[in-house]
Scaffold this active site. Structure first.
Site, PDB file in Angstrom:
ATOM      1  N   ASP A 179       0.892  -1.163   0.000  1.00  0.00           N
ATOM      2  CA  ASP A 179       0.000   0.000   0.000  1.00  0.00           C
ATOM      3  C   ASP A 179       0.928   1.209   0.000  1.00  0.00           C
ATOM      4  O   ASP A 179       1.468   1.576   1.047  1.00  0.00           O
ATOM      5  CB  ASP A 179      -0.907  -0.030   1.229  1.00  0.00           C
ATOM      6  CG  ASP A 179      -1.914   1.119   1.253  1.00  0.00           C
ATOM      7  OD1 ASP A 179      -1.768   2.059   0.444  1.00  0.00           O
ATOM      8  OD2 ASP A 179      -2.831   1.076   2.086  1.00  0.00           O
ATOM      9  N   HIS A 183     -12.468   6.139   1.394  1.00  0.00           N
ATOM     10  CA  HIS A 183     -12.309   7.449   2.030  1.00  0.00           C
ATOM     11  C   HIS A 183     -12.118   8.459   0.915  1.00  0.00           C
ATOM     12  O   HIS A 183     -11.692   8.118  -0.183  1.00  0.00           O
ATOM     13  CB  HIS A 183     -11.141   7.458   3.024  1.00  0.00           C
ATOM     14  CG  HIS A 183      -9.816   7.007   2.445  1.00  0.00           C
ATOM     15  ND1 HIS A 183      -9.015   7.832   1.694  1.00  0.00           N
ATOM     16  CD2 HIS A 183      -9.166   5.816   2.496  1.00  0.00           C
ATOM     17  CE1 HIS A 183      -7.923   7.164   1.327  1.00  0.00           C
ATOM     18  NE2 HIS A 183      -7.995   5.930   1.787  1.00  0.00           N
TER      19      HIS A 183
END
Ligand code: GLY
Ligand code: MN
Ligand code: MN
Length: 467
Positions: free
Chosen positions: A272, A370
């Site tokens: 990530d 998000h």
């Protein structure tokens, strides 16, 4: 020179802030940039401006502050405070604009020395009805605002009045920032493209590094180095957040950072990591087999997460709720958990049961999305403004989720994380998978734009790129 397109956007944004302040009677907005931060002794962290400040100025120097005055009838004045020119300091630290050149280059009405801030701000606040500043963003700002207001109040007997109300400037800026303009979308697209290349390079370095290992054996930091190299080669200034490079079971630690664990054939690697370019983030997660070939159990769970992600992407259309992608992803994950025996059917019999009991939370404990923009977890209300709060029978409050609109940017990032446990099939122990893309919502119910599509994510594409 600052980008002229950016400066035109900043001017338009300042005008919009003025319009909104004028609509509620006018006042003064005070917006500082971020402070410099010491790392250790006299070594600083790399400087990063404040996102709100940059949004309205395009100015990246520390020790700067913007003041916007807005009258009720819409007249305005912008004042930038910044560091003075300083030939001596510039020899050590490099170029600084200085107020005079900054005023001209950045298109503000006036620019003043930051050293005059405490003397000038009370004048700018005098006889203004209200002051707006970002609440809970800059530690100590509240005290400084109080100090400036006290200085104005001290002039009361000369007939000056001080602002009587204070408002959170974020309430105005958060909603503006939620909708990305064409300039912003272009920068995010370019950031995403650089990050996608970083993921490809790390995947290839993994399979190659297992065939021809470096002296220490292949380790997580070797893959991190490939990412950082690609980000800088692509012109990005920095990673947008701490890179996660998690080999094997480390993938089950959600906030793991790239460390020094060995990367082993037969295990998955979860990365990530993504860059920040010109003040805008990207945010990508890919999970791949270290040696380039998925095992049966890895592939089984990978395809569940991929199917969940596809369903979530399809649900991210204009008019849907922010929570819709999460809800559809969760159903696919829940079905996969049942199908592969991670949740025993004896306990809960179907998807609705898995969701109602929360039995999935052991394996999927975060949300699917998000907002993303200048900040990787960007600002913006997750509830739909103006919609009534639903008070539940147990007294809890539920606000209807935000409705997705054109040019909002968000992530879609479902995952599954299987820690070793007696009641979970051993074949899945230590497997952690997340697949994360950044998307822009398009108009009129069109499928969303996947900004990070260049990073491979099907089993076939990952295996092909790593061959
Ligand atoms: N990289 C932070 C996140 O995915 O939210
Ligand atoms: Mn994310
Ligand atoms: Mn991420």
């Amino acid at each position: 020179m600052p980008d002229l397109n950016l400066l035109a956007r900043c001017a338009a944004r300042r005008a919009e802030v003025v319009r909104q302040l004028a609509a509620v009677g006018g006042g003064v907005a005070v917006l500082p940039t971020a402070p410099e931060a010491l790392r250790n002794r006299d070594a600083d962290y790399p400087y990063r401006h404040d996102s709100y400040f940059y949004y309205l100025t395009g100015f990246t120097e520390p020790h700067s502050l913007l003041v916007l005055q807005a009258t009720a009838c819409g007249q305005s004045r912008s004042v930038l405070f910044c560091r003075d020119k300083d030939t001596e300091r510039e020899i050590w630290d490099g170029f600084r604009w200085g107020p005079e050149a900054a005023r001209e280059a950045f298109g503000v009405d006036a620019a003043l020395s930051i050293n005059s801030l405490d003397a000038e701000l009370p004048k700018l606040l005098a006889d203004q009805p209200a002051v707006w500043w970002p609440f809970a963003v800059h530690p100590g700002l509240e005290t400084r605002v109080e100090g400036w207001l006290s200085a104005v109040r001290a002039l009361a007997r000369t007939g000056v009045t001080a602002p009587r109300t204070q408002h959170d400037l974020c309430a105005v800026l958060d909603d503006m920032r939620l909708f990305k303009d064409a300039y912003e979308l272009d920068v995010i697209r370019r950031a995403a493209a650089i990050s996608a290349q970083g993921h490809i390079r790390a995947m290839q370095a993994s399979s190659r590094g297992l065939r021809q290992p470096p002296p220490q054996g292949l380790r997580e930091y070797h893959l991190e180095a490939e990412l950082l190299h690609t980000f800088r080669q692509g012109g990005a200034q920095a990673p947008a957040y701490g890179s996660i490079v998690a080999a094997g079971a480390n993938a089950c630690v959600l906030h793991y950072r790239a460390s020094e664990a060995p990367v082993r054939a037969g295990e998955l690697v979860l990365i990530d990591a993504a860059c920040e370019l010109d003040g805008y983030a990207s945010d990508i997660t890919r999970t791949f087999p270290a040696d380039g070939r998925f095992t049966g159990p890895q592939r089984a769970l990978y395809d569940v997460v991929l199917a969940a992600q596809s369903a979530a992407l399809a649900a991210a259309v204009e008019g849907a709720r922010f929570t819709d992608p999460h809800d559809v992803a969760l159903r696919v994950l829940a079905q996969g958990l049942l199908d592969h025996g991670l949740i025993a059917r004896g306990k809960v019999s179907d998807v609705d049961g898995v969701i109602a009991t929360g039995a999935y939370k052991r394996f999927y404990m975060h949300r699917t999305s998000h907002w993303m923009g200048m900040d990787v977890h960007d600002c913006g209300d997750y509830a739909e403004p103006g919609e009534a709060i639903d008070i539940q029978p147990d007294g809890s409050r539920k606000r209807p989720a935000r409705i997705l609109r054109e040019s909002m940017v968000l992530t879609i990032e479902p995952g599954l994380y299987v820690r070793a446990a007696d009641d979970v099939p051993a074949a899945f122990h230590g497997i952690g998978i997340r697949i994360e893309d950044d998307i822009a919502v398009r108009a009129g119910g069109q499928p969303c734009e996947v900004l990070t599509a260049a990073a491979p994510k099907t089993v076939a594409d990952i295996e092909a790129v790593m061959r």
